[in-house]
Scaffold this motif. Structure first.
Motif: not given
Length: 268
Positions: A119-131
């Motif tokens: 889930e490392v990719v999902e965690k990096r992009l979570a909460n709309n970090r990198l729109t």
């Protein structure tokens, strides 16, 4: 071929870096950034200094030398980058900041990588970090992008995987068709940058599936077959002490391999 570094001069100073959502931390002040020789270098420094970067990424900087690598690639605001084999997203994070809100990063990994990426990719992009980042799970020889839609394709520590089958499964992509796909999605004049672990001169392609290395000549030949123009190379990741017979995951060489960097351009 001599090692060279190419630099882009398209950004508009420190103010542009701030607009990209990059705020320098206490180690890099606006005054220090202003002393940089060109705007692209200042933007790179601002991206690297962003407090939003994960701590794990920062800890890799000394080994990965991202300032020199990013300068060599030549990223400008508003570009679209197709990042092949993005892995955990170390460079995705930096690409996202450098292309800015008007640009896009397509973060590609083969679906077969799900088993070890978790889930490392999902965690990096979570909460709309990198729109401005879109995830793509596609094989190397069927890239998820329209014809002539991409300014830069990067393939960092990956071409050797054309000769690797994860978990004894199927190929991740036919080598010739993969390079044809890279050419297809690039705009005329677009840039293709490769970084990989160097194998000994004359090593067979199968080395990619054993010690996870590749002879740069194989990459050069595949690119030449697709009529890419060779632009140059950088030796910033060169390590003359590397043992080309060692698997890159061996503790004695892990994260310290001799890595080559090649830059190509699709003809206009």
């Amino acid at each position: 071929m001599a090692g060279v570094i190419f630099k882009s001069f398209a950004l508009a100073g420190f103010a542009s870096a701030v607009l990209l959502g990059c705020s320098p931390d206490q180690t890099t002040t606006p005054a220090e950034l202003a002393e940089k020789p060109d705007a692209s270098d200042r933007a790179i420094d601002a991206a690297l200094a962003s407090r939003q970067r994960p701590v794990e990424d920062r800890s890799d900087d000394d080994l990965r030398k991202p300032e020199s690598v990013l300068s060599f690639i030549g990223i400008e605001p508003g570009m679209t980058i197709f990042e092949m084999e993005a892995g955990r997203g170390y460079y995705t994070e930096l690409f996202s900041r450098l292309v800015g809100p008007d640009g896009q990063v397509i973060m590609q990994n083969p679906a077969a990588f799900d088993s070890f990426l978790g889930e490392v990719v999902e965690k990096r992009l979570a909460n709309n970090r990198l729109t401005n980042v879109r995830v793509s799970k596609s094989p190397f020889d069927d890239l998820d992008a329209e014809d002539a839609s991409v300014d830069i394709v990067t393939w960092i520590l990956g071409p050797h995987d054309l000769y690797f089958t994860p978990n004894g499964g199927t190929s991740l992509g036919d080598p010739v068709e993969t390079f044809a796909e890279i050419k297809r999605i690039l705009k005329p004049g677009g840039t293709f940058v490769v970084i990989d672990h160097r194998a000994a001169v004359g090593s067979p392609p199968t080395t990619g599936g054993t010690v996870h290395r590749i002879d740069p000549a194989i990459v050069l030949n595949l690119a030449t077959e697709q009529s890419f123009d060779f632009v140059g190379e950088s030796d910033v990741l060169h390590n003359s002490d590397d043992d080309y017979n060692m698997n890159v995951f061996d503790a004695s060489v892990r994260r310290k391999t001799d890595r080559f960097i090649l830059k190509f351009r699709k003809p206009e």
